[in-house]
Motif scaffolding. Sequence first.
Motif, PDB file in Angstrom:
ATOM      1  N   UNK A  39       0.971  -1.139   0.051  1.00 40.72           N
ATOM      2  CA  UNK A  39       0.288   0.091  -0.303  1.00 40.72           C
ATOM      3  C   UNK A  39       0.913   1.470  -0.085  1.00 40.72           C
ATOM      4  N   UNK A  40       1.841   1.978   0.821  1.00 45.76           N
ATOM      5  CA  UNK A  40       2.676   2.912   1.107  1.00 45.76           C
ATOM      6  C   UNK A  40       2.935   3.292  -0.528  1.00 45.76           C
ATOM      7  N   UNK A  41       3.540   2.469  -1.417  1.00 43.90           N
ATOM      8  CA  UNK A  41       3.831   2.238  -2.322  1.00 43.90           C
ATOM      9  C   UNK A  41       2.767   2.242  -3.551  1.00 43.90           C
ATOM     10  N   UNK A  57       0.469   2.777  -3.456  1.00 40.81           N
ATOM     11  CA  UNK A  57      -1.064   4.153  -3.209  1.00 40.81           C
ATOM     12  C   UNK A  57      -0.082   5.753  -4.001  1.00 40.81           C
ATOM     13  N   UNK A  58       1.584   5.303  -3.341  1.00 44.20           N
ATOM     14  CA  UNK A  58       2.197   7.063  -3.344  1.00 44.20           C
ATOM     15  C   UNK A  58       1.950   6.779  -4.963  1.00 44.20           C
ATOM     16  N   UNK A  59       2.098   5.900  -5.771  1.00 46.24           N
ATOM     17  CA  UNK A  59       2.343   5.856  -7.516  1.00 46.24           C
ATOM     18  C   UNK A  59       1.427   6.369  -7.860  1.00 46.24           C
ATOM     19  N   UNK A 109      -1.807   7.895  -6.308  1.00 44.36           N
ATOM     20  CA  UNK A 109      -1.301   9.323  -5.778  1.00 44.36           C
ATOM     21  C   UNK A 109      -0.988  10.030  -7.234  1.00 44.36           C
ATOM     22  N   UNK A 118      -6.891   3.888  -3.022  1.00 43.84           N
ATOM     23  CA  UNK A 118      -5.752   5.471  -3.054  1.00 43.84           C
ATOM     24  C   UNK A 118      -6.792   6.817  -1.919  1.00 43.84           C
ATOM     25  N   UNK A 158       7.031   4.512   8.679  1.00 49.21           N
ATOM     26  CA  UNK A 158       6.516   4.163   7.427  1.00 49.21           C
ATOM     27  C   UNK A 158       6.839   4.548   6.480  1.00 49.21           C
ATOM     28  N   UNK A 159       6.892   4.251   5.183  1.00 45.91           N
ATOM     29  CA  UNK A 159       7.699   5.143   3.425  1.00 45.91           C
ATOM     30  C   UNK A 159       7.383   6.737   4.229  1.00 45.91           C
ATOM     31  N   UNK A 176      -0.367   5.934   6.280  1.00 43.09           N
ATOM     32  CA  UNK A 176      -1.738   5.828   5.579  1.00 43.09           C
ATOM     33  C   UNK A 176      -2.137   6.800   5.401  1.00 43.09           C
ATOM     34  N   UNK A 200      -1.924  10.751   5.312  1.00 42.47           N
ATOM     35  CA  UNK A 200      -1.400  10.383   3.998  1.00 42.47           C
ATOM     36  C   UNK A 200      -2.782  10.859   2.420  1.00 42.47           C
ATOM     37  N   UNK A 256      -3.114  13.525   0.574  1.00 39.31           N
ATOM     38  CA  UNK A 256      -3.736  13.886  -0.346  1.00 39.31           C
ATOM     39  C   UNK A 256      -5.131  14.509  -0.971  1.00 39.31           C
ATOM     40  N   UNK A 294       5.137  12.039  -2.436  1.00 42.82           N
ATOM     41  CA  UNK A 294       6.871  11.258  -3.059  1.00 42.82           C
ATOM     42  C   UNK A 294       6.324   9.661  -2.833  1.00 42.82           C
ATOM     43  N   UNK A 295       6.975   9.305  -4.339  1.00 40.95           N
ATOM     44  CA  UNK A 295       7.095   7.362  -4.327  1.00 40.95           C
ATOM     45  C   UNK A 295       8.454   7.616  -4.171  1.00 40.95           C
ATOM     46  N   UNK A 296       9.318   5.719  -4.732  1.00 40.59           N
ATOM     47  CA  UNK A 296       9.974   5.782  -4.397  1.00 40.59           C
ATOM     48  C   UNK A 296      11.127   5.421  -5.436  1.00 40.59           C
TER      49      UNK A 296
END
Lengths: 189, 340, 397
Positions: free
Chosen positions: A13-15, A17-19, A21, A56, B7-8, B13, B16, B20, B59-61
Amino acid sequence: MTPEALLGGFADAPVQSAHAFRASLEALARPGTLQHLTGAIPPAPMSVAAGVLVLTLCDGTTPVHLAGGHDCGPLRDWITFHTGAPLVAAEAAVFAIGAWGALQPVSRFAIGQPDYPDRSATLIIEMPELTAEGPRLTGPGIRRAAHLSLPAITEFAVNSALFPLGFDCFFTAGQQVAGLPRSTRIEAA
Amino acid sequence: MTAGDYNFAYLDEQTKCMIRRAILKGIAVPGYQVPFASREMPMPYGWGTGGVQVTAACLTPDDTLKVIDQGADDTTNAVSIRKFFQRTAGVAVTEATAEATIIQTRHRIPETALTEGQILVYQVPIPEPLRFLEPRETETRKMHELEEYGLMHVKLYEDIARHGQIATSYAYPVKVEGRYVMDPSPIPKFDNPKLSDSSAIQLFGAGREQRIYALPPYTHVVSLDFDDHPFVASKAAHDCDLCGAADSYLDEVITDDLGGRMFVCSDTDFCRCRRAAGHTGRLGAPVTASRTVAPPPPPSPTRGEGGADPDLSDPGASPPPCGEGLGVGGHRHDIKETAE
Amino acid sequence: MYVAVKGGERAIDAAHAWLAAERRGDTGIAALSVAQIREQLALAVNRVMAEGSLYDPDLAALAIKQARGDLIEAVFLICAYRTTLPRFGSSRPINTGDMALTRRISATFKDLPGGQILGPTFDYTHRLLDFALMAEGEAPLAAPPPPSPPHRGGGEAPLPATLPHLDTPVPPSPLVGEGWGGGGTPAPVPHVTDFLNRDGLIQSEVPSDATPPDLTREPMELPASRPLRLQALTRGDEGFVLSLAYSTQRGYGRTHAFVGELRIGTVAVEMDIPELGFAVDIGEIEVTECETVNQFTGSRTEPPQFTRGYGLVFGQTERKAISMSLVDRALRWKELGEDFIGAPAQDEEFVLMHADNVQATGFLEHIKLPHYVDFQSELELIRRLRAEAITQREAAE
């Protein structure tokens, strides 16, 4: 609740949902552009892109309205399990999801208050397909003009005329998403 | 703190998700301040908690992050925030404006023109442009609702009456798409023209005041002025003493106690790129190296991996990506040089 | 050649190392343990828990140790930690009527059902430095350590605890006036305001099952509801709330407050577990509750009644709880049909926007961050203004 309701969520989820968003931000900030959303597999009839948006952006604080064919048991269970969002009538919705026809009349949805225009609904409109042609879009986020295969013109033009009030829209088809904020002006191409 | 404990990108979440949603509503109503439930962050209010929360939510990785304070990558707070995201998100960082996908800034807009695919995140102390005219939130909210911006014009006009010109040199108010008056954060008014019609997404985060607002790309932003006293983006009447740039915002540096001083670009990356391209100013300095740094191997919280100290950088590193926008002065509208 | 000042990262690392050494102080002197802070600096721990909105004496003690005794810094550490914790749910409202009391006083009645319990208070101590403590000696323990029942009167050996009952109030006697303990009691002790309420002498509070807003999860919205105001006040900086309360006593929004009741003790925290279908006890917290009885200034629609202010704070924090109830009362002017006289303590937006000391200290201290870009723009502006003024003056001469 069926066991299927537990499936089809984000694996990371963290990655994811980031993409997701970032793609939805690009979509809403650049109306008329088509972005890609992947990572969720919601029950029919919801598209992958709409499912990703739900995972998301929705949580226990965002009432969701399911319209028409989307208001079905598997989808209700899926949204409840994955987001905890309460399912509500159109008037109370922060997010509303369905086909364009099922969402009618869109005048039911919250357009915000004059002092809090952010308190408005976001519509996730499921489309058979999305293309960068159709009515002409201008306004913030658009360099000169853009085009998007909107399902109608009048309703969106009326909504745009309410600015700074109004609802905001995402259009979803398969893995594609496009955004239409209330700030976009719409004319026939 | 190690990356594994959080968390990342630090925030949970649900937080965030809430941020968002606020960002998207901000995009939909450009210039309107969206209330959001700002969290206590591990750095103090005033250090950029709003910007940090917005950056964390974006941010994304895969991102490459640049952080500047006063235009410089090596100011202590910029270093501190950059390290925070290296540790908690493991993202690549850079000092090169053109390489960054997200730039968090305090008090400046980079000189190099921003591009599509970039997000500029501003740290905002007081998001309400009307706050110093009317301290009450309940009143200023009503003024925005009714587009009652007369008080702001009166204030600016009083400046003209007293000083012969508008005496606001930073945090100069703007009007967005003809609707909301917006505080551009305390950037010098030299930077105001860059707000308008930018190719990048611009996001503004005010943590203590719990507000987020936004400018989508290609949004029309006008600095408030009068027909007989038009807005002028001014800077010091000098060229950069290091790179010779005539069109960049300059810091004045006192060099001795006899009145000696020099002027250097406030945007350290812009200055470095110009020098790398062979430009030199009055006190010209030689070229330095690239600032791009690979993500650290989380969760090891070792020091120094940011390589933010130019003195520690590898002189043999590849040349910096200094191309786009350089020396073009793409935003050079109405720059007035100050007569001394 | 000029080289700009660089090395932010190394400077930060060096500052952190220096800070760590300063925090430890002279290593020839034994380090404080977190348990020592928790037990011996309990009032500092209470303040950090209250303003950090996290009931955890060990973490608050750790924060105090890490912050070198800077309590606002410690509050900040706790807030930044608390905000990362997941929310499992909401507890049921605590019932202060069932409080296991360590202190309970009323200023409005000489004696009352449940008795006056002086408890561990500084109130009647003489503020004389106790050099025996400095000599690392201990004064003979005059009081039983908590949680045994509080004793009667200061300084004396504990008397056998008597258990006055609700229906058998202790008769007034020279021994049970103000300042004399009534003894601890396991039985519920009624609130003083309930007596007044029974006679209609004090304004009733309307009970509500509405979910109160959560200041840590929703942005502040004005005008605020009373639950939101109380929440902001209980988290607010003790010094700020104290000064506001003091200002009402000095005439800036005077409300003629009496301490109807101040009680300190432990209460059970219960949580409904939907899976179980009933509430379970998840722990016990110490709180301080203050209810003030305030004069009613009269209105055209209501017969005269006393009014109330309310304070409830984590831990033994009575200065804060009393202050909170005075400010709460001052903020209720509109609801009670009073005039707004422009007093700071009446001004909801002023009070609520400035009560959070983590926000306040952050914004205050951020002005030490570099601002040279903005200062440069001001420098240029003032040079230009001066140059033009001088030119005009010379032209005029």
